[in-house]
Structure formats: structure tokens, C-alpha cells
Design a protein around this motif. Structure first.
Motif, short mmCIF file in Angstrom:
data_model
loop_
_atom_site.label_atom_id
_atom_site.label_comp_id
_atom_site.label_asym_id
_atom_site.label_seq_id
_atom_site.Cartn_x
_atom_site.Cartn_y
_atom_site.Cartn_z
N ALA A 79 0.82 -1.22 0.00
CA ALA A 79 0.00 0.00 0.00
C ALA A 79 0.85 1.26 0.00
CB ALA A 79 -0.95 -0.01 1.19
N ASN A 80 2.10 1.18 0.46
CA ASN A 80 2.99 2.34 0.39
C ASN A 80 3.25 2.77 -1.05
OD1 ASN A 80 3.43 2.68 3.13
ND2 ASN A 80 5.23 1.37 3.16
N LEU A 81 3.04 1.87 -2.00
CA LEU A 81 3.29 2.20 -3.41
C LEU A 81 2.08 2.85 -4.08
CD1 LEU A 81 5.42 -0.87 -4.55
CD2 LEU A 81 6.19 1.38 -3.74
N CYS A 82 1.00 3.02 -3.31
CA CYS A 82 -0.10 3.84 -3.82
C CYS A 82 0.42 5.27 -3.85
CB CYS A 82 -1.33 3.72 -2.93
SG CYS A 82 -2.16 2.13 -3.12
N PHE A 83 -0.13 6.09 -4.70
CA PHE A 83 0.42 7.42 -4.94
C PHE A 83 -0.71 8.42 -5.14
CE2 PHE A 83 -0.03 4.95 -8.76
CZ PHE A 83 -0.64 5.81 -9.66
N ASP A 84 -0.38 9.68 -5.02
CA ASP A 84 -1.34 10.73 -5.35
C ASP A 84 -1.32 10.91 -6.86
OD1 ASP A 84 -1.88 11.16 -2.67
OD2 ASP A 84 -0.47 12.82 -2.48
N GLU A 130 10.27 -1.59 -5.57
CA GLU A 130 10.89 -1.04 -4.37
C GLU A 130 10.18 0.23 -3.92
OE1 GLU A 130 13.53 -2.18 -2.45
OE2 GLU A 130 13.26 -4.00 -3.65
N ASP A 131 10.06 0.39 -2.62
CA ASP A 131 9.52 1.63 -2.07
C ASP A 131 10.63 2.68 -2.12
OD1 ASP A 131 8.73 3.73 -0.38
OD2 ASP A 131 7.59 2.39 0.91
N PRO A 132 10.42 3.76 -2.85
CA PRO A 132 11.49 4.76 -3.00
C PRO A 132 11.90 5.41 -1.68
CG PRO A 132 9.43 5.62 -3.87
CD PRO A 132 9.19 4.17 -3.52
N ASP A 133 11.02 5.36 -0.69
CA ASP A 133 11.34 5.95 0.61
C ASP A 133 11.95 4.93 1.56
OD1 ASP A 133 10.29 8.41 -0.23
OD2 ASP A 133 8.26 7.82 0.37
N GLY A 134 12.06 3.67 1.10
CA GLY A 134 12.65 2.64 1.94
C GLY A 134 11.79 2.24 3.13
N GLU A 135 10.51 2.59 3.08
CA GLU A 135 9.60 2.26 4.19
C GLU A 135 9.30 0.76 4.23
OE1 GLU A 135 8.18 4.43 6.48
OE2 GLU A 135 9.45 6.00 5.61
N ARG A 136 9.02 0.28 5.42
CA ARG A 136 8.58 -1.10 5.58
C ARG A 136 7.25 -1.27 4.85
NH1 ARG A 136 6.13 -2.07 10.60
NH2 ARG A 136 4.74 -3.68 9.95
#
Length: 185
Positions: free
Chosen positions: A127-132, A152-158
Motif C-alpha cells: 500500500a505504500n506504493l499507492c500514490f497521489d 521497491e519503495d522509494p522511501d525505503g519504508e517497511r
């Protein structure tokens, strides 16, 4: 073989033994919110330069995202369920408990956690890869591809995992139920 997943119920309670046939004819809340913005998103995508640098209302940028997600899914990942016509679930009870708390913290009516048996398609994404969504359809499509590829999550978030499911869905157990006022009052 059936898949067992967990679902955080918001809005309307589910009942033990309830069966849902989730397919492209089932109008979910996500689908309805996107369709409510359809004419505006068409206008934005037809004339993106008019909207460059403009801060879009939340549901408008979500609609732009979801339309790009659906377009990319249909073209490149048709084996996965549509985000517009699926139930959002979790593979583990622990993950569902996290979603439950997040929904409550966001002020969303959060009613139950249920175990489901699914005979249909599934996709587990971050879900972190959802975007505005933006007026830039090329950017939206690129970000949608990253989501469907579970890049990959560009922010490196879990990762925050969400499992989309469709098909025949049965409520096999109610694991947690909020007490207090019902959703109707």
C-alpha cells in the motif's frame, strides 16, 4: 484451492456465512468514489497543462491514481483483481489488526475483523506504493506499474501489505466486533 484472508469491516457489518460474489459488476466504495470524479478526471487528462501545479482535492487525485491503476492492470496484469471491484484484505490477522487501528485512528467507522474464504483471484501489494494521482498520465502509469510489479519503495519504508481478492467470498468467522453504537445510530 480456497484462500483464507482477514478483512477489516467498515461501514456495514458482515454476518457469519455471508457470501459475496465480487466481480466487475460489484460496485465498491472505491469504484463509486472514482466514478463520482470521472468527468473531472477526463477533463484534467485532456488538458493536463491547465492543472499543472494545481493542488487537487484528495478524491480527485485518488480517482486519477485508480484510473491509471486500472488501465495498467487491464493491459499488463489482467490475472489480478481490479482495485475498483475487489475486497481489500490481509493475509495475516496481525496485519488486519494494524489496518483496523489505522482506520480507527483516521476516524473511519471500523466495525469488525472477519476471516474469509475466497475462491477467486488475489494480489498482494504494498500500500505504500499507492500514490497521489497527477495530471501527468505518463507519471501515473509509471507509478501504477511499480505498484503492480510490487517494486521497491522509494522511501525505503517497511511494506504495508494489502491483499485484493475477488470471486466467491464467504465470511467463515467473526474474530473481533466493536461494541457500542451501531453504524446506523
Amino acid at each position: 484451492m480456497a484462500l483464507e484472508v482477514f478483512h477489516v469491516v467498515t461501514g456495514r457489518r458482515m454476518e457469519l456465512g455471508q457470501i459475496i460474489q465480487m466481480d466487475e459488476t460489484f460496485s465498491t466504495g472505491v469504484y463509486q468514489r472514482v466514478m463520482d470524479k470521472k468527468s473531472l478526471t477526463e477533463e484534467i487528462l485532456a488538458e493536463p497543462q491547465r492543472y499543472a501545479g494545481v493542488t487537487l482535492e484528495h478524491h480527485t487525485d485518488v480517482a486519477l491514481r485508480e484510473l491509471a491503476m486500472e488501465e495498467v492492470r487491464r493491459e499488463q496484469f489482467p490475472q489480478y483483481p481490479s482495485r475498483l471491484h475487489s475486497l481489500y484484505t490481509s493475509r495475516t490477522l496481525e496485519n488486519a489488526k494494524c489496518w483496523f487501528q489505522w482506520f480507527k485512528d483516521w476516524g473511519r467507522p471500523t466495525l469488525q475483523i472477519v476471516r474469509l474464504r475466497v475462491d477467486g483471484r488475489s494480489f498482494t501489494g504494498n500500500a505504500n506504493l499507492c500514490f497521489d494521482g497527477t495530471p501527468d498520465q505518463t507519471l501515473n502509469r509509471s507509478l501504477a506499474e511499480r505498484y503492480w510489479r510490487v517494486g521497491e519503495d522509494p522511501d525505503g519504508e517497511r511494506p504495508i501489505w494489502e491483499t485484493l481478492v475477488d470471486g466467491r467470498i464467504e465470511v467463515v468467522e467473526i474474530l473481533h466486533e466493536e461494541s457500542g453504537c451501531s453504524e446506523n445510530g
